[in-house]
Design a protein around this motif. Sequence first.
Motif, PDB file in Angstrom:
ATOM      1  N   TRP A 184       0.813  -1.138  -0.139  1.00  0.00           N
ATOM      2  CA  TRP A 184       0.143   0.216   0.116  1.00  0.00           C
ATOM      3  C   TRP A 184       0.820   1.300   0.160  1.00  0.00           C
ATOM      4  O   TRP A 184       0.689   2.398  -0.745  1.00  0.00           O
ATOM      5  N   ILE A 185       1.893   1.093   0.666  1.00  0.00           N
ATOM      6  CA  ILE A 185       2.696   2.355   0.875  1.00  0.00           C
ATOM      7  C   ILE A 185       3.478   2.639  -0.455  1.00  0.00           C
ATOM      8  O   ILE A 185       3.385   3.719  -1.056  1.00  0.00           O
ATOM      9  N   GLY A 186       3.897   1.416  -1.201  1.00  0.00           N
ATOM     10  CA  GLY A 186       4.636   1.594  -2.369  1.00  0.00           C
ATOM     11  C   GLY A 186       3.766   2.101  -3.308  1.00  0.00           C
ATOM     12  O   GLY A 186       3.809   2.791  -4.352  1.00  0.00           O
ATOM     13  N   SER A 187       2.395   1.412  -3.187  1.00  0.00           N
ATOM     14  CA  SER A 187       1.335   2.187  -4.305  1.00  0.00           C
ATOM     15  C   SER A 187       1.121   3.585  -4.167  1.00  0.00           C
ATOM     16  O   SER A 187       1.013   4.274  -5.245  1.00  0.00           O
ATOM     17  N   MET A 188       0.970   4.175  -2.903  1.00  0.00           N
ATOM     18  CA  MET A 188       0.746   5.356  -2.670  1.00  0.00           C
ATOM     19  C   MET A 188       1.815   6.268  -3.420  1.00  0.00           C
ATOM     20  O   MET A 188       1.586   7.464  -3.847  1.00  0.00           O
ATOM     21  N   LEU A 189       2.896   5.937  -2.747  1.00  0.00           N
ATOM     22  CA  LEU A 189       4.328   6.546  -3.426  1.00  0.00           C
ATOM     23  C   LEU A 189       4.249   6.635  -4.984  1.00  0.00           C
ATOM     24  O   LEU A 189       4.541   7.871  -5.695  1.00  0.00           O
ATOM     25  N   VAL A 190       3.873   5.608  -5.779  1.00  0.00           N
ATOM     26  CA  VAL A 190       4.134   5.655  -7.000  1.00  0.00           C
ATOM     27  C   VAL A 190       2.953   6.530  -7.571  1.00  0.00           C
ATOM     28  O   VAL A 190       3.334   7.231  -8.497  1.00  0.00           O
ATOM     29  N   LEU A 191       1.844   6.409  -7.108  1.00  0.00           N
ATOM     30  CA  LEU A 191       0.587   7.237  -7.405  1.00  0.00           C
ATOM     31  C   LEU A 191       0.929   8.723  -7.202  1.00  0.00           C
ATOM     32  O   LEU A 191       0.671   9.753  -8.209  1.00  0.00           O
ATOM     33  N   PHE A 192       1.540   9.051  -5.988  1.00  0.00           N
ATOM     34  CA  PHE A 192       1.721  10.532  -5.603  1.00  0.00           C
ATOM     35  C   PHE A 192       2.847  10.797  -6.625  1.00  0.00           C
ATOM     36  O   PHE A 192       2.945  12.034  -7.106  1.00  0.00           O
ATOM     37  N   SER A 193       4.001  10.139  -6.976  1.00  0.00           N
ATOM     38  CA  SER A 193       4.991  10.692  -7.599  1.00  0.00           C
ATOM     39  C   SER A 193       4.806  10.860  -9.098  1.00  0.00           C
ATOM     40  O   SER A 193       5.114  11.869  -9.814  1.00  0.00           O
ATOM     41  N   ALA A 194       3.863   9.840  -9.658  1.00  0.00           N
ATOM     42  CA  ALA A 194       3.545   9.954 -11.219  1.00  0.00           C
ATOM     43  C   ALA A 194       2.500  11.402 -11.227  1.00  0.00           C
ATOM     44  O   ALA A 194       2.536  11.960 -12.108  1.00  0.00           O
ATOM     45  N   GLY A 195       1.620  11.508 -10.198  1.00  0.00           N
ATOM     46  CA  GLY A 195       0.779  12.589 -10.208  1.00  0.00           C
ATOM     47  C   GLY A 195       1.525  14.060 -10.340  1.00  0.00           C
ATOM     48  O   GLY A 195       1.362  15.064 -10.640  1.00  0.00           O
ATOM     49  N   GLY A 196       2.410  13.820  -9.221  1.00  0.00           N
ATOM     50  CA  GLY A 196       3.488  15.066  -9.100  1.00  0.00           C
ATOM     51  C   GLY A 196       4.244  15.391 -10.244  1.00  0.00           C
ATOM     52  O   GLY A 196       4.607  16.544 -10.550  1.00  0.00           O
ATOM     53  N   PHE A 197       4.652  14.478 -11.156  1.00  0.00           N
ATOM     54  CA  PHE A 197       5.541  14.588 -12.203  1.00  0.00           C
ATOM     55  C   PHE A 197       4.378  15.217 -13.191  1.00  0.00           C
ATOM     56  O   PHE A 197       4.984  16.249 -13.881  1.00  0.00           O
ATOM     57  N   GLY A 198       3.020  14.772 -13.327  1.00  0.00           N
ATOM     58  CA  GLY A 198       2.157  15.436 -14.230  1.00  0.00           C
ATOM     59  C   GLY A 198       2.020  16.924 -13.910  1.00  0.00           C
ATOM     60  O   GLY A 198       2.007  17.806 -14.869  1.00  0.00           O
ATOM     61  N   ILE A 199       1.881  17.277 -12.781  1.00  0.00           N
ATOM     62  CA  ILE A 199       1.559  18.746 -11.959  1.00  0.00           C
ATOM     63  C   ILE A 199       2.945  19.500 -12.368  1.00  0.00           C
ATOM     64  O   ILE A 199       2.805  20.646 -12.766  1.00  0.00           O
ATOM     65  N   TRP A 200       4.081  18.769 -12.141  1.00  0.00           N
ATOM     66  CA  TRP A 200       5.328  19.544 -12.361  1.00  0.00           C
ATOM     67  C   TRP A 200       5.485  19.928 -14.007  1.00  0.00           C
ATOM     68  O   TRP A 200       5.649  20.907 -14.326  1.00  0.00           O
ATOM     69  N   SER A 201       4.905  18.924 -14.756  1.00  0.00           N
ATOM     70  CA  SER A 201       4.987  19.295 -16.350  1.00  0.00           C
ATOM     71  C   SER A 201       4.059  20.310 -16.530  1.00  0.00           C
ATOM     72  O   SER A 201       4.399  21.343 -17.603  1.00  0.00           O
ATOM     73  N   ALA A 202       2.712  20.359 -15.965  1.00  0.00           N
ATOM     74  CA  ALA A 202       2.015  21.515 -16.274  1.00  0.00           C
ATOM     75  C   ALA A 202       2.536  22.869 -15.748  1.00  0.00           C
ATOM     76  O   ALA A 202       2.416  23.774 -16.494  1.00  0.00           O
ATOM     77  N   ARG A 203       3.062  22.961 -14.607  1.00  0.00           N
ATOM     78  CA  ARG A 203       3.696  24.144 -14.201  1.00  0.00           C
ATOM     79  C   ARG A 203       4.933  24.566 -15.161  1.00  0.00           C
ATOM     80  O   ARG A 203       5.030  25.620 -15.248  1.00  0.00           O
ATOM     81  N   GLN A 204       5.565  23.656 -15.604  1.00  0.00           N
ATOM     82  CA  GLN A 204       6.720  24.170 -16.644  1.00  0.00           C
ATOM     83  C   GLN A 204       6.224  24.622 -18.114  1.00  0.00           C
ATOM     84  O   GLN A 204       6.789  25.522 -18.512  1.00  0.00           O
ATOM     85  N   GLY A 250      -0.416  12.058 -15.812  1.00  0.00           N
ATOM     86  CA  GLY A 250       0.408  11.803 -14.406  1.00  0.00           C
ATOM     87  C   GLY A 250      -0.326  10.892 -13.485  1.00  0.00           C
ATOM     88  O   GLY A 250       0.198   9.716 -13.067  1.00  0.00           O
ATOM     89  N   ILE A 251      -1.612  11.270 -13.199  1.00  0.00           N
ATOM     90  CA  ILE A 251      -2.301  10.461 -12.203  1.00  0.00           C
ATOM     91  C   ILE A 251      -2.753   9.369 -12.777  1.00  0.00           C
ATOM     92  O   ILE A 251      -2.748   8.104 -12.057  1.00  0.00           O
ATOM     93  N   MET A 252      -3.238   9.047 -13.962  1.00  0.00           N
ATOM     94  CA  MET A 252      -3.800   8.000 -14.581  1.00  0.00           C
ATOM     95  C   MET A 252      -2.332   7.156 -15.118  1.00  0.00           C
ATOM     96  O   MET A 252      -2.771   5.765 -14.725  1.00  0.00           O
ATOM     97  N   GLY A 253      -1.321   7.682 -15.155  1.00  0.00           N
ATOM     98  CA  GLY A 253      -0.159   6.801 -15.468  1.00  0.00           C
ATOM     99  C   GLY A 253       0.382   6.127 -14.165  1.00  0.00           C
ATOM    100  O   GLY A 253       0.611   5.030 -14.094  1.00  0.00           O
ATOM    101  N   GLY A 254      -0.078   6.870 -12.912  1.00  0.00           N
ATOM    102  CA  GLY A 254       0.234   6.394 -11.732  1.00  0.00           C
ATOM    103  C   GLY A 254      -0.755   5.302 -11.311  1.00  0.00           C
ATOM    104  O   GLY A 254      -0.334   4.334 -10.832  1.00  0.00           O
ATOM    105  N   MET A 255      -1.957   5.301 -11.804  1.00  0.00           N
ATOM    106  CA  MET A 255      -2.828   4.393 -11.309  1.00  0.00           C
ATOM    107  C   MET A 255      -2.603   3.313 -11.996  1.00  0.00           C
ATOM    108  O   MET A 255      -2.772   2.097 -11.613  1.00  0.00           O
ATOM    109  N   PHE A 256      -2.337   3.357 -13.347  1.00  0.00           N
ATOM    110  CA  PHE A 256      -1.986   2.366 -14.308  1.00  0.00           C
ATOM    111  C   PHE A 256      -0.836   1.337 -13.616  1.00  0.00           C
ATOM    112  O   PHE A 256      -0.922   0.067 -13.535  1.00  0.00           O
TER     113      PHE A 256
END
Length: 177
Positions: free
Chosen positions: A6-26, A165-171
Motif C-alpha cells: 500500500w505504501i509503495g502504491s501510494m508513493l508511485v501514485l503520488f510521484s506520477a501525479g506530481g510529475f504530471g503537475i510539475w510538467s503542467a507548471r513547466q 500523470g495521475i492516470m499513469g500512476g494508477m495504471f
Amino acid sequence: MMALKWIGSMLVLFSAGGFGIWSARQWRERLRLLEKLRQMIYFLKGEITYSHAPLAEALERVGKRETGPLGKLFTAAAEGICRQEGESLQEIWRREVQALSSPKIRLPLTEEDLEQLAGLGEHLGYLDVDMQERTLKLYLEQLDISIEYLRTNQREKCRLYTSLGIMGGMFLVIVMY
C-alpha cells in the motif's frame, strides 16, 4: 507485507501525479518567461530606436529592469561588450544564452527557444539602427508565434499532463498488483 504494498502504491501514485503537475507548471512557466522576454525585447527596441543608446548601454538598462536570469543575460552581455576582449557580440550573446541552458539555472525554455534567442545576437550590434529594429521585430514575431501557441494550448495541455500523470500512476499501481 500488505502495508508495504500500500505504501509503495501510494508513493508511485503520488510521484506520477506530481510529475504530471510539475510538467503542467513547466508549461505555464515557459509561457511566463517568453512573455517577460518579449517585454524586454520591446524595451531594448525602444532603447535602440528612440533613445539611440549604444547597444551595451541599452542591454544594461533593459537587464537592470529584470532581476531574474533573463535580466542577467542582458547585463552579462553588456558587461562582455564593455570588457572589449576582442569577442564579437555574436560570440558574447551566444555564450550567455548557452549559460541559460545550464542545469544550474534550469529554465523551462526549449532548445528551439534558446536557438532563436541565440540567433538574435547574430544580427545586433554591427548594423544600423533600422536593421537592428527590423531584426528585433522579426524576433518579436517569432516570440509572438510561440506565445500564441502556448496560450491557446495551455488549458488543454496542462489538464492533459496532470491527468496523464495521475492516470499513469494508477495504471502502474494496477499493473504492480
